[in-house]
Structures are given as C-alpha cells and as structure tokens.
Design an enzyme around this catalytic site. Structure first.
Site, PDB file in Angstrom:
ATOM      1  N   GLU A  94       1.206  -9.301   7.054  1.00 19.31           N
ATOM      2  CA  GLU A  94       2.400  -9.474   7.982  1.00 19.31           C
ATOM      3  C   GLU A  94       2.185 -10.058   9.211  1.00 19.31           C
ATOM      4  O   GLU A  94       2.547  -9.580  10.400  1.00 19.31           O
ATOM      5  CB  GLU A  94       2.019  -8.225   8.571  1.00 19.31           C
ATOM      6  CG  GLU A  94       2.668  -6.680   7.290  1.00 19.31           C
ATOM      7  CD  GLU A  94       2.222  -5.453   7.757  1.00 19.31           C
ATOM      8  OE1 GLU A  94       2.042  -5.021   8.862  1.00 19.31           O
ATOM      9  OE2 GLU A  94       2.525  -4.853   6.889  1.00 19.31           O
ATOM     10  N   HIS A 130      -3.237  -6.243   2.228  1.00 23.10           N
ATOM     11  CA  HIS A 130      -2.348  -7.607   3.547  1.00 23.10           C
ATOM     12  C   HIS A 130      -2.982  -8.155   3.260  1.00 23.10           C
ATOM     13  O   HIS A 130      -2.688  -9.609   4.090  1.00 23.10           O
ATOM     14  CB  HIS A 130      -1.496  -6.693   4.274  1.00 23.10           C
ATOM     15  CG  HIS A 130      -0.531  -5.100   3.797  1.00 23.10           C
ATOM     16  ND1 HIS A 130      -0.304  -4.411   5.439  1.00 23.10           N
ATOM     17  CD2 HIS A 130      -0.265  -5.017   3.477  1.00 23.10           C
ATOM     18  CE1 HIS A 130       0.313  -4.063   5.293  1.00 23.10           C
ATOM     19  NE2 HIS A 130       0.239  -4.488   3.766  1.00 23.10           N
ATOM     20  N   LYS A 186       9.820   4.569   7.187  1.00 21.91           N
ATOM     21  CA  LYS A 186      10.095   3.540   6.193  1.00 21.91           C
ATOM     22  C   LYS A 186      11.202   4.350   5.172  1.00 21.91           C
ATOM     23  O   LYS A 186      11.061   5.149   4.994  1.00 21.91           O
ATOM     24  CB  LYS A 186       9.201   3.226   4.980  1.00 21.91           C
ATOM     25  CG  LYS A 186       7.423   3.094   5.666  1.00 21.91           C
ATOM     26  CD  LYS A 186       6.424   2.910   5.056  1.00 21.91           C
ATOM     27  CE  LYS A 186       5.860   2.182   5.763  1.00 21.91           C
ATOM     28  NZ  LYS A 186       4.324   2.138   4.921  1.00 21.91           N
ATOM     29  N   GLU A 233      -4.569  -2.741   9.536  1.00 21.51           N
ATOM     30  CA  GLU A 233      -3.681  -3.608  10.241  1.00 21.51           C
ATOM     31  C   GLU A 233      -4.246  -2.595  11.737  1.00 21.51           C
ATOM     32  O   GLU A 233      -4.509  -1.871  12.167  1.00 21.51           O
ATOM     33  CB  GLU A 233      -2.213  -2.688  10.455  1.00 21.51           C
ATOM     34  CG  GLU A 233      -1.098  -2.666   9.229  1.00 21.51           C
ATOM     35  CD  GLU A 233      -0.319  -2.186   9.090  1.00 21.51           C
ATOM     36  OE1 GLU A 233       0.540  -2.016  10.298  1.00 21.51           O
ATOM     37  OE2 GLU A 233       0.095  -1.997   8.239  1.00 21.51           O
ATOM     38  N   ASP A 272       1.039   8.611   7.090  1.00 23.92           N
ATOM     39  CA  ASP A 272       2.577   7.508   6.042  1.00 23.92           C
ATOM     40  C   ASP A 272       1.638   7.807   4.675  1.00 23.92           C
ATOM     41  O   ASP A 272       2.935   8.106   4.227  1.00 23.92           O
ATOM     42  CB  ASP A 272       1.783   6.501   5.978  1.00 23.92           C
ATOM     43  CG  ASP A 272       2.650   4.773   5.677  1.00 23.92           C
ATOM     44  OD1 ASP A 272       3.232   5.071   5.193  1.00 23.92           O
ATOM     45  OD2 ASP A 272       2.152   3.657   6.082  1.00 23.92           O
ATOM     46  N   SER A 321       0.696  -1.191   0.057  1.00 20.93           N
ATOM     47  CA  SER A 321      -0.104   0.207   0.265  1.00 20.93           C
ATOM     48  C   SER A 321       0.651   1.284   0.290  1.00 20.93           C
ATOM     49  O   SER A 321       1.314   1.909   1.259  1.00 20.93           O
ATOM     50  CB  SER A 321      -0.733  -0.171   1.154  1.00 20.93           C
ATOM     51  OG  SER A 321      -0.611  -0.291   2.443  1.00 20.93           O
ATOM     52  N   GLU A 347      -2.983   5.551  11.876  1.00 20.32           N
ATOM     53  CA  GLU A 347      -2.381   5.756  10.936  1.00 20.32           C
ATOM     54  C   GLU A 347      -3.032   5.906  10.004  1.00 20.32           C
ATOM     55  O   GLU A 347      -3.942   5.446   9.635  1.00 20.32           O
ATOM     56  CB  GLU A 347      -1.441   4.847  10.942  1.00 20.32           C
ATOM     57  CG  GLU A 347       0.023   4.870  10.011  1.00 20.32           C
ATOM     58  CD  GLU A 347       0.707   3.991   9.638  1.00 20.32           C
ATOM     59  OE1 GLU A 347       0.853   3.613  10.953  1.00 20.32           O
ATOM     60  OE2 GLU A 347       1.083   3.454   8.252  1.00 20.32           O
ATOM     61  N   HIS A 392       8.812  -1.423   9.168  1.00 15.78           N
ATOM     62  CA  HIS A 392       9.145  -2.417   8.835  1.00 15.78           C
ATOM     63  C   HIS A 392       7.886  -1.696   6.822  1.00 15.78           C
ATOM     64  O   HIS A 392       7.153  -0.665   7.171  1.00 15.78           O
ATOM     65  CB  HIS A 392       8.453  -3.144   8.581  1.00 15.78           C
ATOM     66  CG  HIS A 392       7.171  -3.736   9.138  1.00 15.78           C
ATOM     67  ND1 HIS A 392       6.510  -5.534   9.210  1.00 15.78           N
ATOM     68  CD2 HIS A 392       6.609  -3.244   9.123  1.00 15.78           C
ATOM     69  CE1 HIS A 392       5.607  -5.188   9.375  1.00 15.78           C
ATOM     70  NE2 HIS A 392       5.080  -3.634   9.744  1.00 15.78           N
ATOM     71  N   LYS A 444       6.992  -0.236  14.560  1.00 12.85           N
ATOM     72  CA  LYS A 444       5.942  -1.305  14.216  1.00 12.85           C
ATOM     73  C   LYS A 444       6.934  -2.620  12.897  1.00 12.85           C
ATOM     74  O   LYS A 444       7.657  -1.888  12.219  1.00 12.85           O
ATOM     75  CB  LYS A 444       4.786  -1.220  13.935  1.00 12.85           C
ATOM     76  CG  LYS A 444       4.530  -0.192  12.330  1.00 12.85           C
ATOM     77  CD  LYS A 444       3.667   0.356  11.827  1.00 12.85           C
ATOM     78  CE  LYS A 444       3.229   0.399  10.357  1.00 12.85           C
ATOM     79  NZ  LYS A 444       1.886   0.536   9.080  1.00 12.85           N
ATOM     80  N   ASP A 447      -4.627   0.397  11.726  1.00 12.92           N
ATOM     81  CA  ASP A 447      -3.460   1.970  10.570  1.00 12.92           C
ATOM     82  C   ASP A 447      -4.442   1.018   9.783  1.00 12.92           C
ATOM     83  O   ASP A 447      -4.392   0.193   9.507  1.00 12.92           O
ATOM     84  CB  ASP A 447      -2.441   1.600   9.779  1.00 12.92           C
ATOM     85  CG  ASP A 447      -1.680   1.766   8.325  1.00 12.92           C
ATOM     86  OD1 ASP A 447      -2.490   2.804   8.068  1.00 12.92           O
ATOM     87  OD2 ASP A 447      -0.346   1.318   7.758  1.00 12.92           O
TER      88      ASP A 447
HETATM   89  P1  PGA Z   1       3.237  -1.699   2.815  1.00  7.10           P
HETATM   90  O1  PGA Z   1       2.092  -1.366   4.450  1.00  7.10           O
HETATM   91  O2  PGA Z   1       4.604  -1.789   3.289  1.00  7.10           O
HETATM   92  O3  PGA Z   1       2.144  -2.217   2.209  1.00  7.10           O
HETATM   93  O4  PGA Z   1       2.738  -0.511   2.266  1.00  7.10           O
HETATM   94  C1  PGA Z   1       3.044  -0.625   5.214  1.00  7.10           C
HETATM   95  C2  PGA Z   1       1.748   0.463   6.172  1.00  7.10           C
HETATM   96  O5  PGA Z   1       1.004   0.735   5.354  1.00  7.10           O
HETATM   97  O6  PGA Z   1       1.860   1.011   7.187  1.00  7.10           O
HETATM   98 ZN    ZN Z   2       0.380   2.655   6.445  1.00  7.72          ZN
END
Ligand code: PGA
Ligand code: ZN
Length: 423
Positions: A207, A157, A338, A166, A313, A43, A286, A366, A389, A245
């Site tokens: 995940e 996911h 990230k 999430e 994010d 995503s 998030e 991650h 996370k 999230d």
């Molecule tokens: P992604 O998702 O690593 O698949 O982008 C993680 C997130 O959205 O935090």
């Molecule tokens: Zn996210």
C-alpha cells in the site's frame, strides 16, 4: 433519472500488485460511456463476497479473471442489455438475482462489483451531477473525509517481521484536504529520513508505506510520533493522530495472538491496546481482534469503545446482516466500508445506513490491490462519513483517490474532517 444499458465490456487488466483484475465499461442508450476498475484484497474476511478467479495454474498462478470477464461480457450483458433501470438499487437487484447465490460466487463478486460501480457512474452522469453528489442525501451531509495515510506496512502487505498490517497517519486537525495531503507528504518524507538514519529499509509494502524490519508495534509508534514532530506537526487528535489496522485474523492461531515473538490471549491483547492508546496518539483501531473472536470483541468494545474508534473489517465484511448482528451484541463502534467486500454499491450504502442509524462510524477503504479508479473518494465525500483510507501518500493508485478529494475540495467548499469531537 433512468438509464438503458446498451453495452457492457470487461477486460482483464493488471492491479497494483501485478495481479489480474477487471476494468468494466458500460455504455448507455443515451450515448454515455463510463468505466470502473475492480479492487482486490489480500487479508480478506472469510465471509466476503467471493471473487471469481480462474484457477488455471498455467496463467497468473491461477489468479486470472477471464471467467469473471466472460460473465460480464456474456451472461450479465445478455440479462441487462436493452433494459431500463430507474435507479441503481434496481440494477443492483437485477445483478444479485441473476447471480442467485448468497455470496456472489457464481458470476463472481469481482464481475458484479465492476458493473455496479460503472452503473453508479452512469446514473450520476445521466443526471448531470458529480458522482459524489449521487450519494448525498441518504446519510450524513457531504463532507471531505480526513485521509488516513498508511505509512508503515506489515502483515500480509509486506515481507518484514511486523505482524500489525497498517500504521496510518490521520491529520484530523488539518483545516482542509489539501493541508492534510501536505501533512501526509511531509511526515512521509520525515519518516524516510528517520528510517535511513537508523539503517532501516525504505522499501515499500503493497500500500506504498515503508516496510522496515521492526517487530514491535510500540517501536513503530515511537518512530511515527518522532516523524510527526520532525515534520513540524503536533501529534494528537487536534493535529496529526495515528490509526492502526492490526488485521489480527492473520496472526490469530488456536485462540491466541502471535505478536513480536509473544503469544497473547484476547485479554492480554486488550491490555496491550489499552497501554498503546494511553501512551500514543492512537485514535482508531481496526481489526484489533480476529474475525472469529466475537467474545474478545465484546470485551474489547466494553473496555475501549468509549475512547477509541474500533473498526470492524474482516469481522463485518461490509455485510448489512453481520453489522446488524454486531450492533445488537455491542461489538465495535465503526465499520470499514469496502465496496467489493459485499459486491454491489447499493448493499454498501445499506451497510453504511445501518451503521449511521446505530451511531456506528463508517470508514471508507481501498483494497491492497488497486487500480487508478477513484470511486471511493466520491463515496466517502457524498456519504459524509468523515474519514477514508487509501494507502500511503505515494504511488499512483493510492494518490489517485487523495488527489480526487483535493479536486472535489477545489471545486466545492465542503467541510473537512470527522465532523464530530473525539472523547
Ligand atoms: P486488503 O487489506 O485489501 O489486503 O484486504 C486492507 C485492510 O485489511 O483493510
Ligand atoms: Zn483491515
């Protein structure tokens, strides 16, 4: 302490989702050899640094990374070999200018970030210090982050009907990382029992969290509170809290949000979130609204920003310029961090510094596609950002990061957790 690059080598390997990614090895003239595994998301924000994929439909459905590996092994090696760099910022600057694009699309952000992460390790090893110590000093004092265990997976996911991506368990009240890991494991086991008791699937998402056929976020939250209690913990910020999230860009269509069969405006989503935080121990949200919904984000922040950590994010992409703009608009009060979203470790630290100075929290993360690399654990400890996370307390690529935290804690008595009180 400077390093001189002798050799760079990238290989196409598999990530945790059976997709190709890179592992990069860097050797210095001093005889050191270090490596880094490159993460990849599903995503993704539209303004992320661009991951280079081969696009050859005959290999890995176009997902191959031989071009990115070639960029490391040829052009980047030619440009860096034999050169000395005084610090990581100088080496990252060389990578950025060699690429020459705004979004690292020419050489590929996956190629560049692998070299940058390996180089960070080389500088730390040359200085004879643990990687986390090399990040210490510029931001908050080092501390062990509260792990955020992703127990229920939805969105991109998982193949269930749950739109929110999430649901994380946040043992904010634990005395240590080791105790937090135990809470994560025990609640995960309790949740498994509850799901089986309801004849719901205990199959896993990308995940490592469960991916049951539940559509309504409130129903998931009820289950999580029950699991926390069943495992013998207290739901709430002084015990085990919950983080969400929503990754809502993925269910934002023509100005509305599609959640569990309903079509909601931004204001209706904000009302829904307000009800959620009033009914459940949710301390962090998030991507509550979509990356293109800046007006909605301003209203979300005005309404809930003093009660909930609102993390950007997809909307921020760990990008210092976007975060600076968001700070001036009072959008969110925290940024996800990230490394591969922006493409170098130096720019990641810059994004964290900008947040830190504006009082925005930083939540190190991650990606859904991972390797066994534990870089983010050291990044979270050294920068003292307080929370991290890395998915469920299950599956090797997820627990590798949590286990690294436990080992750092065993070696060094650092404080644990957010290091600030929640309002
Ligand atoms: P992604 O998702 O690593 O698949 O982008 C993680 C997130 O959205 O935090
Ligand atoms: Zn996210």
């Amino acid at each position: 302490m400077s390093i001189t690059v002798r050799e760079l080598h990238a290989v196409e390997i598999l990530d945790s989702r059976a997709r190709p990614t890179l592992v990069v090895t860097l050797e210095t003239e001093g005889g050191l050899s270090v490596r880094a595994g490159v993460p990849a998301g599903a995503s993704t924000g539209s303004r992320e640094a661009v991951e280079r994929r081969d696009g050859d439909p005959k290999r890995y459905s176009g997902q191959g990374v031989l071009g990115a590996a070639g960029a490391v092994n040829d052009e980047i090696l030619d440009a860096l070999a034999g050169r000395s760099f005084d610090d990581l910022a100088a080496l990252d600057e060389a990578l950025i200018s060699l690429d020459g694009t705004e979004n690292k699309s020419r050489l590929g952000a996956n190629a560049i970030v692998g070299v940058s992460m390996a180089a960070a390790r080389a500088f730390a090893a040359t200085a004879g210090i643990a990687l986390w110590r090399s990040f210490a000093g510029s931001l908050s004092a080092p501390r062990l982050p509260a792990p955020h265990f992703n127990l229920i997976n939805g969105g991109r996911h998982a193949s269930n009907q749950l739109e929110f991506q999430e649901f994380m368990l946040a043992p904010l009240g634990a005395p240590s990382v080791a105790d937090a890991a135990r809470a994560g494991s025990e609640v995960y086991a309790a949740l498994r029992k509850l799901l089986l008791g309801r004849n719901l699937s205990v199959g896993l998402g990308d995940e490592g969290g469960f991916a049951p056929e539940i559509a309504r976020p409130e129903e998931v939250l009820r289950l999580l509170v029950e699991a926390i209690t069943l495992a013998g913990y207290r739901p709430g910020p002084d015990g085990v809290a919950i983080a969400i999230d929503a990754a809502s860009s993925e269910f934002y269509r023509e100005g509305s949000y599609d959640v569990a069969g309903e079509t909601l405006s931004a204001d209706e989503m904000i009302n829904r979130y307000e009800e959620i935080v009033e009914s459940f121990p949710v301390w962090l949200l998030e991507d509550g609204l979509a990356e293109s919904d800046w007006d909605g984000w301003e209203r979300l922040t005005a309404r809930l920003g003093d009660r909930v950590e609102l993390v950007g994010d997809d909307i921020f992409c760990t990008n210092p310029a976007i975060i600076s703009h968001a700070i001036s608009c009072k959008v969110a009060n925290a940024s996800l961090i990230k490394v591969n979203q922006i493409g170098t470790v130096t720019e990641t630290l810059e994004a964290m510094r900008i947040c830190h100075e504006a009082g925005y929290a930083q939540f190190v993360s991650h990606r859904s596609g991972e390797t066994e690399d534990t870089f983010i654990a050291d990044l979270a400890v050294g920068t003292g950002c307080g929370h991290m996370k890395s998915g469920a307390p299950a599956r090797g690529e997820r627990v590798a990061k949590y286990n690294r935290l436990i080992e750092i804690e065993d070696a060094e008595h650092l404080p644990y957790g957010l290091g600030r009180s929640l309002t």
